[in-house]
Design an enzyme around this catalytic site. Sequence first.
Site: not given
Ligand SMILES: CC(C)(COP(=O)(O)OP(=O)(O)OC[C@H]1O[C@@H](n2cnc3c(N)ncnc32)[C@H](O)[C@@H]1OP(=O)(O)O)[C@@H](O)C(=O)NCCC(=O)NCCS
Length: 200
Positions: A170
């Site tokens: 976010y």
């Molecule tokens: C929160 C959630 C939806 C995020 O989805 P995701 O696919 O894992 O996350 P993203 O791909 O966008 O980002 C994750 C990783 O990709 C990498 N990444 C993504 N976009 C990037 C960018 N533009 N530049 C560099 N690294 C990036 C990062 O390493 C990042 O890891 P980090 O954030 O731990 O450093 C997911 O982790 C999840 O379901 N979590 C549990 C449930 C939850 O918390 N839901 C939200 C409740 S409000």
Amino acid sequence: MVVEFTPARPVVVELSAQDLRNRLYEALDVYVTAMGYPRGTEHHRAPMWSEHITRPGWRAVGALLTDTSGSIGPDSPLVAIAYGYRGAPQQWWHAQVHAGMRKAGWSDAEIRDLLTDYFEVTEVHVHPDAQGHRLGQTMLDKLLDGRTERRALLSTPEVADEDNRAWRLYRRLGFTDVVRDFTFAGDSRPFAVLSRDLPL
Ligand SMILES: CC(C)(COP(=O)(O)OP(=O)(O)OC[C@H]1O[C@@H](n2cnc3c(N)ncnc32)[C@H](O)[C@@H]1OP(=O)(O)O)[C@@H](O)C(=O)NCCC(=O)NCCS
């Protein structure tokens, strides 16, 4: 004979209301697993998610795993889900955020301005096996693409130092604080409410 094998990869697609109805328990399984909630939570959530589908401005996206030929179809496993709808005063979440903003010192005019024209990002979840590959970001991009609302709002649990993937996602997308350490009625956990002007 050479057998071509394409490793499964997730593809983010828009889900119609019927798509999500068909996959409701699959999507709820992703939600319960991603959030670490106890099994059975999906049964409480199913009627709520079904009702949300009927709300004005509802939109959903999901990530489906391709098969060995690289295609997706109705039987492709769902590994991530995100949805939301247009916010409105009669909604529970809207009323809660309104009260939270007032308690936090926002003026009536500021509250009206922020809550008049927004898309609520209600759920964003990626199965733990598929996290960390930008699916969260790709889903939010697609979910918010072309929306006519002025901004997107969401709530997320508070965590120490904003140190989890949801917070990093976010913040990376430019969401800023509306209310912090807010407790919704019926849930003792503190949440943050965040906002981002649209388009992303
Ligand atoms: C929160 C959630 C939806 C995020 O989805 P995701 O696919 O894992 O996350 P993203 O791909 O966008 O980002 C994750 C990783 O990709 C990498 N990444 C993504 N976009 C990037 C960018 N533009 N530049 C560099 N690294 C990036 C990062 O390493 C990042 O890891 P980090 O954030 O731990 O450093 C997911 O982790 C999840 O379901 N979590 C549990 C449930 C939850 O918390 N839901 C939200 C409740 S409000």
